[in-house]
Design a protein around this motif. Structure first.
Motif, PDB file in Angstrom:
ATOM      1  N   THR A  98      43.554  44.778  40.474  1.00 19.81           N
ATOM      2  CA  THR A  98      44.893  44.534  41.022  1.00 19.81           C
ATOM      3  C   THR A  98      45.301  45.699  41.915  1.00 19.81           C
ATOM      4  O   THR A  98      44.893  46.840  41.697  1.00 19.81           O
ATOM      5  CB  THR A  98      45.934  44.371  39.900  1.00 19.81           C
ATOM      6  N   GLU A 136      49.225  42.819  42.041  1.00 19.39           N
ATOM      7  CA  GLU A 136      48.667  41.533  42.473  1.00 19.39           C
ATOM      8  C   GLU A 136      47.148  41.538  42.359  1.00 19.39           C
ATOM      9  O   GLU A 136      46.489  42.475  42.815  1.00 19.39           O
ATOM     10  CB  GLU A 136      49.056  41.239  43.929  1.00 19.39           C
ATOM     11  N   LEU A 137      46.600  40.492  41.773  1.00 16.99           N
ATOM     12  CA  LEU A 137      45.152  40.331  41.685  1.00 16.99           C
ATOM     13  C   LEU A 137      44.597  40.108  43.092  1.00 16.99           C
ATOM     14  O   LEU A 137      45.104  39.255  43.835  1.00 16.99           O
ATOM     15  CB  LEU A 137      44.840  39.138  40.775  1.00 16.99           C
ATOM     16  N   SER A 166      40.574  36.240  36.994  1.00 18.50           N
ATOM     17  CA  SER A 166      39.987  37.409  37.654  1.00 18.50           C
ATOM     18  C   SER A 166      38.465  37.277  37.702  1.00 18.50           C
ATOM     19  O   SER A 166      37.848  36.831  36.736  1.00 18.50           O
ATOM     20  CB  SER A 166      40.355  38.685  36.893  1.00 18.50           C
TER      21      SER A 166
END
Length: 155
Positions: A45, A49-50, A143
């Motif tokens: 991140t 935010e990823l 993810s």
């Protein structure tokens, strides 16, 4: 800050530690126990935010995933820094990297090299570590990678 310190080497690399990522559930980013710090799994991140989602070998290339593992390792270093200060790390003991893998993808070690190589750049010989690179079907918030560290501290 001296280039001989981990913080100095980060600066030489043009990197700064990000703010510690907020936990996604009921846990803390890192815990010290005796001479060791254990991080929770860290995601790639930036600013909360990823950076990417999806499975490596399908939605994400192995090369992009390697870069994401580097970002996740930098986030893990921020978690360590928040507990003991990065320059108090004596050595990186172990890295565990999880790779959300498409069926048939077997390149997890190459992906997790992104984390290992960063740690080598920052800590030199003290950054050489034991490691596991594990392929999994899914990771939190889709993810592609997750990295956790175990480090030994000086005092």
């Amino acid at each position: 800050m001296s280039a001989a310190t981990p913080t100095g080497r980060l600066a030489e690399l043009g990197l700064t530690l990000p703010p510690v990522a907020a936990p996604l559930a009921s846990y803390v980013p890192a815990v010290r126990s005796g001479q060791f710090v254990f991080t929770s799994g860290q995601l790639p991140t930036v600013g909360g935010e990823l950076l990417r989602t999806g499975k490596v070998g399908a939605d994400v290339t192995p090369e992009d995933a390697k870069d994401l593992a580097r970002v996740a390792a930098l986030n893990a270093l921020a978690a360590v820094d928040s507990v003991v200060g990065l320059d108090n790390v004596a050595r990186i003991v172990k890295v565990v990297g999880f790779v959300s893998s498409a069926p048939g993808f077997g390149g997890q070690p190459g992906v997790v090299n992104g984390a290992s190589e960063l740690l080598g750049e920052v800590f030199g010989e003290s950054g050489r570590h034991a490691r596991s690179a594990v392929g999994v079907s899914d990771l939190p918030i889709d993810s592609p990678v997750e990295v956790e560290l175990q480090v030994e501290v000086r005092s």
